[in-house]
Design a protein around this motif. Structure first.
Motif: not given
Length: 508
Positions: A265-273, A156-159, A277-281, A165-172
């Motif tokens: 102001x940004x939001x990940x396109x997905x929170x899980x792959x 879980x990426x709370x980083x 998983x990602x959470x927080x900032x 983690x978000x980068x590795x998931x490929x989430x925009x």
């Protein structure tokens, strides 16, 4: 299903989100490890306001009192537009306030809880990359001159906003950057302010002044005319900017912390792959107006913790874990939209925007119904999850926050809901007056039953014979005893998974 590995979940990041999530997982019996690139907890004040709903969930886990011992509770927010006032005491909660406490102290309290529950926290260990390989995630870690790889069933990426983690998931990470910057300074003021929390709005920009309660103030300043600079923020710059926006010298001194950053102001396109998983900032960032960031992260952790625990132990399905994104992404998307509108309206010098902010703030503070809506959404008290609510509940309670209900048994007041929720289980409130139904007996210790009648609560709670409360304090199901016979076990399966299979007699 548990594994033979030392840890079933690894969390990257020991900020409030990661520490809260670690505590939730450990409370459910999950072996959890946190890796943090910093050698120490946050030493600056940074995020400092805990809203009403955040304090409620901290009370559910027994740490709210520890926070209050160190905090300055702010009951009202003054906005310098026609003398407008947001009164947080109007909230239907024991925490009708903004609880001011430096982020480092919040982290200390959450870390102490996590460690007591058996969480391993390793500082000075940086996650540099990761990728999924079958049913595991390969992590690349670094500490000093040492680099190595490890595997974990779940990561879980709370980083933070630059999440590996978000980068590795490929989430925009879709969004925008505001054209102006914010200066933050924790200082003493030679001209103290009359309000504990003041939002000062002028044609040149915006200042949010927060009283720590110990002689220091947090000043968050947006000067529309100030260009970006990589230079450190100086005390002279703080004084000059405040003088420009207030029209007088507030004589700031003794800075504890200063910083300068761009607002995004940004939001990940997905929170899980898969098993990442990602959470927080790592999942969402937005304007700091309203102080929502840390609060959203803790709420993410509360939502994710019990769901991920159910999946790790084999009780829950992927569908349960999918509801984390469905519920929390919608909430953060709403916060991004509202804070974006508010920030642009509050900082614009255009005549239409100036008129709109005066009308909007006046309406939100002086019209009772609008006032309740404003403080409800600001505090998180009004947050609900209608996308996954049970449409069969005609009273509209499913998916909504359950307040700290007090049960009455006979003439005496009995247990409070939030006290019972410290174990992190489901709670079934039974007001029918009949013998225990036994409907949820197959789930054993996963649910605690409270019997009696709800005392003094407003809303639909007194009229629901039976209420199933999720571990994060939201209503999973509510209805009559008659309907419960068929609907309650289905709701429990939906949110807790299938009941455990009893061991056969004589089985080894």
């Amino acid at each position: 299903m548990t594994t033979g590995r030392a840890y079933e979940v690894v969390i990257a990041g020991a900020g409030p989100t990661g520490l809260c999530l670690a505590g939730e997982l450990a409370l459910a019996g999950i072996r959890c490890r946190v890796v943090e690139r910093r050698d120490h907890r946050t030493q600056e004040s940074r995020a400092l306001g805990l809203h009403g709903r955040t304090m409620e969930v901290l009370r559910m886990r027994g740490v709210a009192d520890a926070v209050l011992k160190r905090a300055n509770p702010v009951k009202q927010v003054r906005v310098s537009l026609g003398g407008s006032l947001l009164d947080l005491r109007k909230l239907p909660s024991d925490y009708g306030q903004l609880t001011i406490i430096p982020q480092g102290e919040t982290e200390e309290i959450l870390e102490e809880r996590a460690r007591k529950l058996g969480v391993t926290i390793e500082r000075g260990v940086k996650l540099t990359g990761c990728e999924q390989d079958g049913d595991e995630v390969v992590m690349r870690l670094e500490s000093g001159d040492r680099q190595w790889e490890e595997r974990t069933p779940w990561l879980v990426g709370c980083d933070g906003a630059y999440s590996r983690v978000r980068e590795a998931m490929g989430a925009e990470f879709v969004g925008d950057v505001y054209p102006y910057t914010i200066i933050v300074a924790d200082v003493k003021l030679g001209v103290p302010l009359d309000e504990q929390l003041l939002i000062h709005v002028g044609r040149a920009g915006l200042v949010v002044c927060t009283d720590f309660g110990n002689g220091w103030y947090r000043l968050g300043v947006i000067d529309r005319g100030k260009e970006w600079s990589d230079d450190p923020v100086t005390l002279d710059e703080v004084r000059e900017t405040l003088h420009k926006l207030f029209g007088k010298d507030l004589r700031p001194s003794e800075p504890l912390w200063t910083s300068r950053f761009r607002i995004q102001e940004r939001q990940a396109s997905t929170y899980r792959k898969g098993r990442m998983i990602i959470a927080g900032d790592a999942a969402h960032v937005h304007s700091p107006l309203g102080g929502q960031g840390l609060n959203l992260g803790i709420q993410d952790a509360m939502n994710l913790g019990w769901k991920l625990s159910a999946v790790v132990t084999g009780r829950g399905s992927d569908r349960l874990l999918d509801t984390y994104q469905e519920e929390r992404r919608r909430v953060s998307q709403g916060v991004i939209k509202v804070t974006d509108i508010a920030t642009r309206m509050m900082t614009s010098d255009a005549l239409p925007a100036r008129a709109a902010r005066l009308i909007g703030v006046s309406t939100a503070t002086r019209v009772p119904k609008s006032h309740l809506v404003a403080v409800g959404h600001l505090s998180g008290i009004a947050t609900a999850y209608p996308t996954t609510a049970d449409r069969r509940c005609p009273d509209g309670t499913s998916g909504h926050r359950v307040p700290d209900l007090v049960m009455r048994t006979g003439p005496a007041r009995g247990e409070r809901l939030f006290e019972v929720m410290r174990s992190g289980t489901f709670v079934l409130i039974d007001q029918s007056g009949a013998q225990p139904s036994g409907l949820l007996k197959p789930w054993g210790g996963q649910v605690i039953e409270l019997r009696g009648t709800v005392d003094g609560a407003k809303g639909p709670w007194t009229g629901s014979e039976m209420i199933l409360v999720r571990p994060d304090g939201y209503c999973a199901w509510a209805g009559s005893r008659e309907r419960a016979a068929t609907e309650l076990p289905a709701a429990m399966r939906r949110w807790a998974g299938a009941p455990p299979v009893p061991a056969r007699a004589g089985a080894e």
